[in-house]
Design an enzyme around this catalytic site. Structure first.
Site, PDB file in Angstrom:
ATOM      1  N   LYS A   1       4.521  -0.952   2.318  1.00  0.00           N
ATOM      2  CA  LYS A   1       5.325  -1.345   3.491  1.00  0.00           C
ATOM      3  C   LYS A   1       4.555  -2.248   4.447  1.00  0.00           C
ATOM      4  O   LYS A   1       5.130  -3.144   5.070  1.00  0.00           O
ATOM      5  CB  LYS A   1       5.820  -0.114   4.243  1.00  0.00           C
ATOM      6  CG  LYS A   1       4.713   0.796   4.756  1.00  0.00           C
ATOM      7  CD  LYS A   1       4.765   2.140   4.139  1.00  0.00           C
ATOM      8  CE  LYS A   1       3.552   2.964   4.459  1.00  0.00           C
ATOM      9  NZ  LYS A   1       3.627   4.295   3.892  1.00  0.00           N
TER      10      LYS A   1
ATOM     11  N   ILE B   1      13.663   8.836  -0.816  1.00  0.00           N
ATOM     12  CA  ILE B   1      15.083   8.685  -0.461  1.00  0.00           C
ATOM     13  C   ILE B   1      15.643   7.346  -0.971  1.00  0.00           C
ATOM     14  O   ILE B   1      15.105   6.294  -0.623  1.00  0.00           O
ATOM     15  CB  ILE B   1      15.286   8.749   1.074  1.00  0.00           C
ATOM     16  CG1 ILE B   1      14.656  10.017   1.651  1.00  0.00           C
ATOM     17  CG2 ILE B   1      16.760   8.671   1.423  1.00  0.00           C
ATOM     18  CD1 ILE B   1      14.668  10.070   3.169  1.00  0.00           C
TER      19      ILE B   1
ATOM     20  N   GLY C   1      -2.780  18.655   5.493  1.00  0.00           N
ATOM     21  CA  GLY C   1      -2.811  17.485   4.617  1.00  0.00           C
ATOM     22  C   GLY C   1      -1.701  16.485   4.881  1.00  0.00           C
ATOM     23  O   GLY C   1      -1.519  15.544   4.121  1.00  0.00           O
TER      24      GLY C   1
ATOM     25  N   GLY D   1       4.371  11.727   0.009  1.00  0.00           N
ATOM     26  CA  GLY D   1       3.846  12.610  -1.032  1.00  0.00           C
ATOM     27  C   GLY D   1       3.840  11.900  -2.369  1.00  0.00           C
ATOM     28  O   GLY D   1       4.667  11.011  -2.624  1.00  0.00           O
TER      29      GLY D   1
ATOM     30  N   GLY E   1       9.964   7.114   1.320  1.00  0.00           N
ATOM     31  CA  GLY E   1       9.512   7.728   0.062  1.00  0.00           C
ATOM     32  C   GLY E   1      10.585   7.882  -0.992  1.00  0.00           C
ATOM     33  O   GLY E   1      11.062   6.900  -1.564  1.00  0.00           O
TER      34      GLY E   1
ATOM     35  N   LYS F   1       8.207  -0.005   8.494  1.00  0.00           N
ATOM     36  CA  LYS F   1       9.440   0.414   7.811  1.00  0.00           C
ATOM     37  C   LYS F   1      10.679  -0.097   8.556  1.00  0.00           C
ATOM     38  O   LYS F   1      11.672  -0.493   7.932  1.00  0.00           O
ATOM     39  CB  LYS F   1       9.465   1.944   7.701  1.00  0.00           C
ATOM     40  CG  LYS F   1       8.376   2.468   6.756  1.00  0.00           C
ATOM     41  CD  LYS F   1       8.161   3.957   6.917  1.00  0.00           C
ATOM     42  CE  LYS F   1       7.130   4.488   5.937  1.00  0.00           C
ATOM     43  NZ  LYS F   1       6.709   5.869   6.221  1.00  0.00           N
TER      44      LYS F   1
ATOM     45  N   ARG G   1     -10.506   1.048  -7.658  1.00  0.00           N
ATOM     46  CA  ARG G   1     -11.710   0.563  -6.975  1.00  0.00           C
ATOM     47  C   ARG G   1     -12.962   1.182  -7.599  1.00  0.00           C
ATOM     48  O   ARG G   1     -13.954   0.523  -7.800  1.00  0.00           O
ATOM     49  CB  ARG G   1     -11.604   0.923  -5.495  1.00  0.00           C
ATOM     50  CG  ARG G   1     -12.636   0.311  -4.601  1.00  0.00           C
ATOM     51  CD  ARG G   1     -12.341   0.660  -3.177  1.00  0.00           C
ATOM     52  NE  ARG G   1     -11.759   2.006  -3.087  1.00  0.00           N
ATOM     53  CZ  ARG G   1     -11.219   2.534  -2.003  1.00  0.00           C
ATOM     54  NH1 ARG G   1     -11.145   1.819  -0.916  1.00  0.00           N
ATOM     55  NH2 ARG G   1     -10.736   3.756  -1.993  1.00  0.00           N
TER      56      ARG G   1
HETATM   57  P1  NDP Z   1      -4.486   6.122  -2.064  1.00  0.00           P
HETATM   58  O1  NDP Z   1      -5.507   5.741  -1.080  1.00  0.00           O
HETATM   59  O2  NDP Z   1      -4.346   7.535  -2.463  1.00  0.00           O
HETATM   60  O3  NDP Z   1      -4.750   5.292  -3.418  1.00  0.00           O
HETATM   61  C1  NDP Z   1      -5.101   3.937  -3.397  1.00  0.00           C
HETATM   62  C2  NDP Z   1      -5.484   3.506  -4.814  1.00  0.00           C
HETATM   63  O4  NDP Z   1      -5.796   2.118  -4.771  1.00  0.00           O
HETATM   64  C3  NDP Z   1      -6.717   4.221  -5.362  1.00  0.00           C
HETATM   65  O5  NDP Z   1      -6.528   4.505  -6.720  1.00  0.00           O
HETATM   66  C4  NDP Z   1      -7.844   3.185  -5.192  1.00  0.00           C
HETATM   67  O6  NDP Z   1      -8.837   3.243  -6.179  1.00  0.00           O
HETATM   68  C5  NDP Z   1      -7.067   1.896  -5.381  1.00  0.00           C
HETATM   69  N1  NDP Z   1      -7.710   0.759  -4.701  1.00  0.00           N
HETATM   70  C6  NDP Z   1      -8.051   0.653  -3.407  1.00  0.00           C
HETATM   71  N2  NDP Z   1      -8.600  -0.552  -3.169  1.00  0.00           N
HETATM   72  C7  NDP Z   1      -8.644  -1.192  -4.369  1.00  0.00           C
HETATM   73  C8  NDP Z   1      -9.117  -2.448  -4.785  1.00  0.00           C
HETATM   74  N3  NDP Z   1      -9.670  -3.314  -3.929  1.00  0.00           N
HETATM   75  N4  NDP Z   1      -8.999  -2.795  -6.107  1.00  0.00           N
HETATM   76  C9  NDP Z   1      -8.424  -1.925  -6.978  1.00  0.00           C
HETATM   77  N5  NDP Z   1      -7.946  -0.717  -6.643  1.00  0.00           N
HETATM   78  C10 NDP Z   1      -8.063  -0.360  -5.344  1.00  0.00           C
HETATM   79  O7  NDP Z   1      -3.095   5.527  -1.546  1.00  0.00           O
HETATM   80  P2  NDP Z   1      -1.631   6.131  -1.753  1.00  0.00           P
HETATM   81  O8  NDP Z   1      -1.401   6.403  -3.186  1.00  0.00           O
HETATM   82  O9  NDP Z   1      -1.378   7.204  -0.765  1.00  0.00           O
HETATM   83  O10 NDP Z   1      -0.712   4.896  -1.264  1.00  0.00           O
HETATM   84  C11 NDP Z   1      -0.518   3.767  -2.091  1.00  0.00           C
HETATM   85  C12 NDP Z   1       0.586   2.887  -1.492  1.00  0.00           C
HETATM   86  O11 NDP Z   1       1.792   3.627  -1.426  1.00  0.00           O
HETATM   87  C13 NDP Z   1       0.333   2.388  -0.065  1.00  0.00           C
HETATM   88  O12 NDP Z   1       0.889   1.117   0.087  1.00  0.00           O
HETATM   89  C14 NDP Z   1       1.095   3.397   0.785  1.00  0.00           C
HETATM   90  O13 NDP Z   1       1.478   2.865   2.024  1.00  0.00           O
HETATM   91  C15 NDP Z   1       2.292   3.626  -0.098  1.00  0.00           C
HETATM   92  N6  NDP Z   1       2.986   4.871   0.149  1.00  0.00           N
HETATM   93  C16 NDP Z   1       2.298   6.050   0.112  1.00  0.00           C
HETATM   94  C17 NDP Z   1       2.943   7.234   0.334  1.00  0.00           C
HETATM   95  C18 NDP Z   1       2.214   8.537   0.295  1.00  0.00           C
HETATM   96  O14 NDP Z   1       2.849   9.576   0.566  1.00  0.00           O
HETATM   97  N7  NDP Z   1       0.933   8.569  -0.048  1.00  0.00           N
HETATM   98  C19 NDP Z   1       4.407   7.266   0.627  1.00  0.00           C
HETATM   99  C20 NDP Z   1       5.038   5.965   0.590  1.00  0.00           C
HETATM  100  C21 NDP Z   1       4.342   4.828   0.368  1.00  0.00           C
HETATM  101  P3  NDP Z   1      -9.783   4.553  -6.377  1.00  0.00           P
HETATM  102  O15 NDP Z   1      -8.872   5.585  -6.983  1.00  0.00           O
HETATM  103  O16 NDP Z   1     -10.831   4.114  -7.296  1.00  0.00           O
HETATM  104  O17 NDP Z   1     -10.226   4.909  -5.009  1.00  0.00           O
HETATM  105  N1  HSE Z   2       2.071   8.240   6.381  1.00  0.00           N
HETATM  106  C1  HSE Z   2       3.429   8.122   5.992  1.00  0.00           C
HETATM  107  C2  HSE Z   2       4.251   9.245   6.640  1.00  0.00           C
HETATM  108  C3  HSE Z   2       3.512   8.180   4.482  1.00  0.00           C
HETATM  109  O1  HSE Z   2       3.678  10.149   7.269  1.00  0.00           O
HETATM  110  O2  HSE Z   2       5.455   9.213   6.556  1.00  0.00           O
HETATM  111  C4  HSE Z   2       4.824   7.713   3.931  1.00  0.00           C
HETATM  112  O3  HSE Z   2       5.033   6.357   4.124  1.00  0.00           O
END
Ligand code: NDP
Ligand code: HSE
Length: 437
Positions: free
Chosen positions: A103, A134, A185, A305, A132, A203, A42
């Site tokens: 999800k 698993i 965090g 994570g 995650g 999920k 973004r």
């Molecule tokens: P973050 O918010 O850390 O990262 C989101 C990323 O998407 C950022 O790089 C952001 O850009 C980019 N982004 C957001 N909107 C846009 C857009 N409109 N166009 C282009 N890029 C965009 O999310 P997470 O990494 O935590 O999560 C990502 C996915 O993984 C989600 O679906 C979440 O549910 C899933 N997930 C996450 C887990 C976790 O532990 N975090 C565990 C399991 C699943 P910018 O860097 O520029 O802000």
């Molecule tokens: N917010 C989610 C959790 C991240 O606490 O399990 C993993 O999907």
């Protein structure tokens, strides 16, 4: 093999790091080098630390990146419904393979993605979307395809498990434990999706769809969060040799006419300390699968994570890349059973009801009569002076009732009638009980 990475946040940046660190091994395992064609984000100007990647690969034009002819695999780790849905449908229809951790999107409109994958002929993999790191979805969609799964019970949200574990360990209230989770965090700035059960419900929908060969969406899942769980509930559970967990439960059942159904729910529940899920503490996840021939299976590990989730993403990337090189695709969505989803009112549950009642003759009989009127059988009754201790408050008593299994609607109606009785000063807590007491 050229890969478009959509998103470079918590998960995406770890995908980049692992791709870099394990480049040689990944090449050997796939049979071709894996290269990043571009990374959609973004904010182009965001500080991404010392990420081992060419900065010119970043773009804000996700759709343009997906449409490039030199992109074979699209990895989506952005999250949310739109624009992710539009991007992935576009990629899949164009015959690209997709790996996603999203999800929320899979539970909201998995059908659109599966249909687009079938149309385009590419793979759709989403191991990271549930629990995650698993390995769970691959076992459900491949290893257990020769068996019949009857029930899936899981702790699939790390944030709420951390909060409930902290409440159990320290006696803290919900607000205090949430504050600790935020400081460490685990909980996000807006913890609604976690504490209100939306994340776990998404999920649960994905797990139920795979386990029962039936399309189950987020709207089919009965959802309750943990915001109402009090320190007193946790103490009461402890007194009974139990702990409280936010469970996702997907089970086969039958309707009144004997037709097979499924029920899918997410809610806090008391489970005995001897239950395999009771010892799952901190922010860990665990899923207990009961299959006809295999018997009980337990999957345990880190459910969230950056690095753990990236591990699952990369496993999928290797699988879809190998398929593309071999000119094959994995089995498509299996939804042939198309079982109806039962409303929560028909789900068979047990309740732990804690009442503050007047301590005088006939009260116990009157309370028991309410349960009987709704066809709910009482398993155990425990009475003590209100407020605990030997003396209590004199005129009131604490009454704790645990029921046998009954339809959830009958239990809810019982509690509703109890609330209206003059002899019931307060319904202190109502919790479902799982796993036998
Ligand atoms: P973050 O918010 O850390 O990262 C989101 C990323 O998407 C950022 O790089 C952001 O850009 C980019 N982004 C957001 N909107 C846009 C857009 N409109 N166009 C282009 N890029 C965009 O999310 P997470 O990494 O935590 O999560 C990502 C996915 O993984 C989600 O679906 C979440 O549910 C899933 N997930 C996450 C887990 C976790 O532990 N975090 C565990 C399991 C699943 P910018 O860097 O520029 O802000
Ligand atoms: N917010 C989610 C959790 C991240 O606490 O399990 C993993 O999907």
């Amino acid at each position: 093999m050229r890969l478009a990475l959509l998103g470079c946040g918590t998960v995406g940046s770890e995908v980049v790091r692992l791709l870099h660190e394990q480049a040689a091994d990944l090449t050997a395992r796939i049979g071709a080098p894996l290269e990043i064609a571009g990374i959609a984000v973004r904010r182009l100007g965001r500080d991404r630390g010392d990420l081992p990647v060419d900065p010119t690969l970043f773009t804000t034009d996700a759709l343009g990146l997906i449409k490039r002819d030199d992109v074979d695999v699209v990895v989506e780790v952005v999250g949310g419904i739109e624009p992710a849905r539009g991007w992935l449908v576009e990629a899949l229809r164009a015959g690209k393979s997709v790996v996603t951790a999203n999800k929320a999107l899979l539970a909201e409109d998995g059908a659109a993605l599966h249909d687009a994958a079938a149309e385009g002929g590419g793979d759709l993999y989403y191991e990271a979307s549930v629990a995650g790191a698993i390995p769970l979805l691959r076992p459900l969609r491949e290893s257990l395809h020769g068996d019949r799964i009857n029930r899936v019970t899981g702790i699939v949200n790390g944030t709420t498990n951390f909060i409930l574990s902290a409440m159990d360990a320290t006696g803290a209230g919900f607000a205090e434990a949430l504050e600790e989770a935020t400081e460490l965090g685990y909980a996000e700035a807006d913890p609604t999706a976690d504490v209100e059960g939306f994340d776990a419900a998404a999920k649960a929908a994905i797990l139920a769809s795979l386990a029962f060969h039936t399309r189950v969406g987020a709207a089919d899942v009965h959802r309750e969060g943990i915001t109402e769980v009090s320190a007193a509930d946790v103490a009461s559970a402890r007194a009974m040799g139990c702990t409280i967990k936010l469970l996702c439960i997907a089970a086969r059942g039958a309707d009144a006419a004997g037709r097979e159904t499924v029920s899918v729910r997410v809610h806090p529940a008391m489970i005995p300390l001897s239950h395999p899920l009771a010892s799952v503490g901190d922010a860990f996840n665990a899923v207990f699968v009961e299959a006809e021939a295999a018997g009980p299976l337990m999957f345990y590990g880190r459910g969230a994570g950056g690095a753990p989730t990236a591990s699952a993403v990369l496993g999928d990337v290797v699988a879809v890349a190998r398929n593309r090189l071999a000119g094959v695709r994995s089995a498509s969505e299996s939804a042939y059973a198309d079982l109806p989803v039962r409303p929560m009112g028909e789900a068979l549950t047990r309740y732990h009801v804690s009442l503050d009642v007047a301590d005088r003759p006939g009260v116990l009989a009157a309370v028991a009569g309410v349960f009987a009127r709704h066809g709910v059988s009482i398993a155990t009754v425990r009475q003590g002076p209100a407020g605990g201790g030997a003396a209590g408050r004199g005129e009131d008593a604490d009454l704790v009732i645990v029921t046998h299994v009954a339809p959830d609607a009958a239990l809810a109606a019982t509690v509703g009638e109890l609330r209206g009785l003059e002899i019931v000063r307060a319904v202190a807590s109502v919790l479902r009980v799982e796993g036998g007491l």
